[in-house]
Write a protein that holds these residues in place. Structure first.
Motif, PDB file in Angstrom:
ATOM      1  N   VAL A  51       0.837  -1.204   0.000  1.00 51.69           N
ATOM      2  CA  VAL A  51       0.000   0.000   0.000  1.00 51.69           C
ATOM      3  C   VAL A  51       0.871   1.254   0.000  1.00 51.69           C
ATOM      4  O   VAL A  51       0.573   2.237  -0.690  1.00 51.69           O
ATOM      5  CB  VAL A  51      -0.948  -0.022   1.216  1.00 51.69           C
ATOM      6  CG1 VAL A  51      -1.755   1.272   1.294  1.00 51.69           C
ATOM      7  CG2 VAL A  51      -1.877  -1.231   1.145  1.00 51.69           C
ATOM      8  N   HIS A  52       1.966   1.208   0.764  1.00 51.13           N
ATOM      9  CA  HIS A  52       2.875   2.361   0.794  1.00 51.13           C
ATOM     10  C   HIS A  52       3.451   2.620  -0.594  1.00 51.13           C
ATOM     11  O   HIS A  52       3.569   3.778  -1.032  1.00 51.13           O
ATOM     12  CB  HIS A  52       3.998   2.100   1.802  1.00 51.13           C
ATOM     13  CG  HIS A  52       4.933   3.254   1.972  1.00 51.13           C
ATOM     14  ND1 HIS A  52       6.080   3.405   1.207  1.00 51.13           N
ATOM     15  CD2 HIS A  52       4.888   4.335   2.804  1.00 51.13           C
ATOM     16  CE1 HIS A  52       6.696   4.508   1.564  1.00 51.13           C
ATOM     17  NE2 HIS A  52       6.002   5.095   2.533  1.00 51.13           N
ATOM     18  N   GLU A  53       3.789   1.555  -1.311  1.00 49.66           N
ATOM     19  CA  GLU A  53       4.319   1.705  -2.665  1.00 49.66           C
ATOM     20  C   GLU A  53       3.255   2.271  -3.603  1.00 49.66           C
ATOM     21  O   GLU A  53       3.553   3.119  -4.456  1.00 49.66           O
ATOM     22  CB  GLU A  53       4.818   0.351  -3.179  1.00 49.66           C
ATOM     23  CG  GLU A  53       5.319   0.354  -4.613  1.00 49.66           C
ATOM     24  CD  GLU A  53       6.490   1.292  -4.835  1.00 49.66           C
ATOM     25  OE1 GLU A  53       6.623   1.831  -5.955  1.00 49.66           O
ATOM     26  OE2 GLU A  53       7.272   1.501  -3.880  1.00 49.66           O
ATOM     27  N   ALA A  54       2.006   1.823  -3.458  1.00 52.26           N
ATOM     28  CA  ALA A  54       0.925   2.346  -4.297  1.00 52.26           C
ATOM     29  C   ALA A  54       0.729   3.836  -4.056  1.00 52.26           C
ATOM     30  O   ALA A  54       0.549   4.622  -5.002  1.00 52.26           O
ATOM     31  CB  ALA A  54      -0.370   1.582  -4.013  1.00 52.26           C
ATOM     32  N   LEU A  55       0.773   4.250  -2.788  1.00 54.90           N
ATOM     33  CA  LEU A  55       0.607   5.673  -2.468  1.00 54.90           C
ATOM     34  C   LEU A  55       1.789   6.489  -2.983  1.00 54.90           C
ATOM     35  O   LEU A  55       1.617   7.625  -3.450  1.00 54.90           O
ATOM     36  CB  LEU A  55       0.453   5.846  -0.954  1.00 54.90           C
ATOM     37  CG  LEU A  55      -0.833   5.259  -0.341  1.00 54.90           C
ATOM     38  CD1 LEU A  55      -0.811   5.405   1.173  1.00 54.90           C
ATOM     39  CD2 LEU A  55      -2.070   5.935  -0.924  1.00 54.90           C
TER      40      LEU A  55
END
Length: 732
Positions: A209-213
């Motif tokens: 999720v951090h990478e997506a954000l």
């Protein structure tokens, strides 16, 4: 250190409709790639393919793709690499496609064909990216299958054979970046914009999720609600949000969030699920599209549960322990029960209604007579164990129980020295009919797990005082297990006083699990598949395939109340010397119905499950699964005994896939069965083939494929039911 993520995909050219093989490379752009490194990555990817792909696809961010295209422009390095796609002076590698992928879209940036006149491919890049995610699931051990004889109990309460470890999706930084971008690609434009917070069900997917954000350029907060512990506490916030669920096998969490807690399903994303059909929100990867075999991993209710707490789990099971049936597994009351029911007491297979039923075997109540040995037991039991205050008899509503009630009434009258004791059917009991009762004897000739006796007991609690003495007397008990019988006994005996109600049973014979999804039900589904699903076999003529499937369907339907016939169409047969008959039907085998053979084998298997000697016990533990030894099929080598053994076992007891040694032994045995199916040795060949086709019998995948392919090769010239079943087994 990985500089790229490489995977293979298959696509359909949108223009020509030709199927093409695509080699794909994704560069995350975290570090600068030199031209030498770029071509080195391309060469490594090409070498890893068994065949030369039709085209190669390079994917990166818009900034990085420009740099990679410039590297591609190096004439000498490009020419050397393109030459690697030539085999026998034919250029198989026809085109190179460069795609730029940003937060808004993925677009084709540059295309080059390798030779003049080579075809221009129009690719479905979205489908190709999804195949990359499927590749990660298969490559990184995301799916854990429960060991044979075991199932997973998930925090949601769902019980199945699958545990999904979404945290294992990525094993390198390029893979992590690839997943982050795919999460963003699944979101609508209205969801992507101005995100303020993202809910996740476990911190193990925080990095995705951090990478997506990061890819979105968003500073949204990430909040974990710790799976099912706190999911009911969260409510849809007023600011823009997203919910990312790590994994699911039923879609239950997303459904609960949407239907019960009001979350917008456009803002729900599940990374890995068993299916994308009927789900709330979107699913990044559906496992039924990764491996269709996963849908066939069924639960029969007899497995040992592995309870999952959190997502940190992996299993390396011990090879299964093989148990050989023998004298230690002879059921204690089987011989007496077979003598009591004799050959005429069996109605058949799948032919009766409750309560006169033991699993798929039905017993005919009028055939259950009170013989001398039974009468001696009944006389002694009533005189020694039944309370003197008994002055009413209640019987279950069948002819045999009425006969038993009449005999019990006569014995009580003789013991007390007065007239016969009044008799009531269980259908006639009420507060009025039992108003004068001082003690009640409840009798039944035949009981399974005691459903009718429980109903009578509950009615008596309502109609008469709890301190009124009562006694439950059973001619023959045929429970599923000793444990089920003990539960029945406790239910009937216990009451509000410190004393217990009476309980007597002449014979108790556990018969094994009464599973509604038994082997006959599975074969009914197989017959439907043989009639409906078209199959193709490269090595078999289409007309032979069609006729073989039709013959297989006919054979399966004809066996709905019995066993699959021998290849010559005659019924399976039994010879003298069956261990568990113990001479009961000596010189009378022609009278013995298949139902009696099946019940004897089923009871022996249940006795093995409940055996007190650990080494002989056919029962899995939390650390070890158990299977029936392949030697059993050699010991019990009559065709009907082999069929009964196949039908009466649980699927986990015939799962040899976790043991290379046992799988090989079973493969060799089955190879001989199929090879000699026209002889007496292979008379049960259809039963074994059907067990493979339904998944009831499982070998290691390589062994099973080799076994079936070899048998099909031998049978391919002429249609037969065996060929049809083997074709179905190959598709299973």
């Amino acid at each position: 250190m990985d500089k790229s993520f490489f995977f293979n995909a298959k696509s359909i050219c949108q223009q020509t409709k030709f199927a093409i093989d695509v080699a794909c490379m994704f560069f995350d752009g975290r570090r600068e790639i030199s031209s030498v490194e770029f071509f080195s990555e391309l060469q490594t990817a090409l070498k890893s393919n068994d065949t030369v792909p039709d085209c190669m696809v390079v994917i990166a961010s818009p900034e990085v793709i420009v740099s990679l295209q410039q590297h591609w422009g190096s004439t000498s390095l490009q020419a050397t690499f393109v030459a690697r796609g030539v085999r026998n002076q034919v250029q198989y590698l026809k085109a190179f496609h460069f795609y730029a992928w940003d937060a808004e879209q993925i677009v084709e940036h540059y295309t080059q064909v390798t030779t003049p006149g080579a075809p221009q491919f129009t690719l479905n890049i979205t489908d190709i990216l999804n195949q990359g995610l499927t590749d990660l699931v298969a490559r990184n051990d995301v799916i854990q299958v429960a060991p044979a004889g075991h199932v997973f109990k998930h925090p949601s309460g769902t019980i199945n054979k699958i545990f999904i470890q979404a945290r294992e999706l990525a094993k390198s930084e390029p893979q992590l970046c690839f997943i982050g971008r795919l999460i963003v690609a699944r979101l609508g434009n209205d969801v992507r914009s101005d995100l303020s917070m993202v809910f996740i069900d476990t911190m193990s997917i925080y990095h995705y999720v951090h990478e997506a954000l990061r890819f979105l350029g968003s500073s949204a907060r990430i909040l974990s609600f710790h799976s099912y512990d706190d999911v009911k506490k969260i409510v849809p916030p007023s600011e823009p949000y997203l919910v990312v669920i790590s994994a699911s096998t039923s879609g239950g969490m997303a459904r609960q969030l949407h239907e019960s807690q009001g979350f917008d399903e456009r803002r729900l994303v599940t990374l890995v699920d068993m299916s994308s059909q009927g789900r709330s929100g979107s699913v990044l990867v559906a496992l039924d599209q990764v491996d269709k075999q996963l849908k066939k991993l069924t639960v029969n209710g007899a497995e040992t549960e592995i309870e999952l707490v959190g997502e940190h789990f992996s299993s390396k099971a011990k090879p299964p322990r093989a148990v050989t049936l023998g004298l230690p597994h002879a059921p204690k009351d089987l011989k007496a029960a077979l003598k009591y029911f004799d050959a005429t007491g069996f109605s058949g297979i799948n032919a009766g209604e409750q309560p006169s039923r033991t699993r798929v075997v039905s017993l005919t109540p009028p055939a259950i007579q009170v013989d001398d040995s039974f009468d001696n037991w009944l006389n002694a039991e009533i005189r020694w164990s039944v309370s003197a205050s008994i002055d009413f008899i209640v019987h279950t509503n069948d002819a045999s129980s009425l006969a038993l009630a009449n005999r019990a009434s006569a014995i009580l009258a003789d013991a007390k020295g007065h007239g016969p004791v009044p008799i009531l059917s269980s259908a006639d009991i009420s507060q009025e009919t039992l108003a004068l009762a001082k003690g009640i004897l409840v009798v039944t000739a035949l009981a399974g797990d005691g459903g009718q006796l429980r109903e009578i007991s509950r009615d008596l609690r309502e109609y008469v005082a709890p301190l009124l003495p009562r006694h439950f007397l059973i001619g023959t008990g045929l429970p599923q297990s000793e444990e089920a019988w003990e539960r029945l006994k406790q239910f009937l005996e216990r009451n509000t006083s410190h004393r217990r109600y009476g309980f007597s049973a002449r014979l108790v014979l556990p018969t094994g699990p009464d599973n509604p999804d038994n082997a006959w039900r599975a074969l009914h589904g197989l017959a439907s598949k043989a009639e409906v699903d078209p199959l193709e076999a490269d090595s078999v003529k289409p007309e032979v395939v069609t006729q073989s499937l039709r013959s297989a369907a006919d054979a399966l339907q004809a066996a709905s109340n019995g066993f699959l016939a021998k290849p010559d169409g005659t019924e399976l047969s039994l010879s003298e010397g069956f261990l568990f008959f113990d001479g009961v039907y000596q010189d009378r085998l022609a009278e013995v119905p298949p139902a009696a053979v099946f019940m004897a084998m089923s009871c022996a298997l249940q006795a093995a499950r409940e055996c007190k000697t650990p080494g002989n016990q056919l029962k899995p533990s939390g650390y070890e699964s158990v299977v029936i030894s392949p030697e059993c099929f050699l010991r019990f080598n009559d065709n009907i005994l082999q069929a009964c053994l196949l039908r009466a076992t649980l699927p986990s007891e015939l799962d040899y896939s976790a043991s290379p040694h046992l799988s090989k032994l079973m493969k060799e045995f089955l190879g001989k069965i199929f090879d000699r199916y026209t002889h007496a040795y292979g008379a049960a060949a259809l039963e074994f083939a059907a067990a493979l086709a339904t998944g009831h019998l499982r070998l290691k995948q390589s062994d099973q494929e080799e076994l079936i392919d070899k048998a099909i090769e031998q049978l391919r010239d002429a249609p037969s039911p065996l060929l049809g079943l083997l074709l179905l087994a190959r598709e299973a």
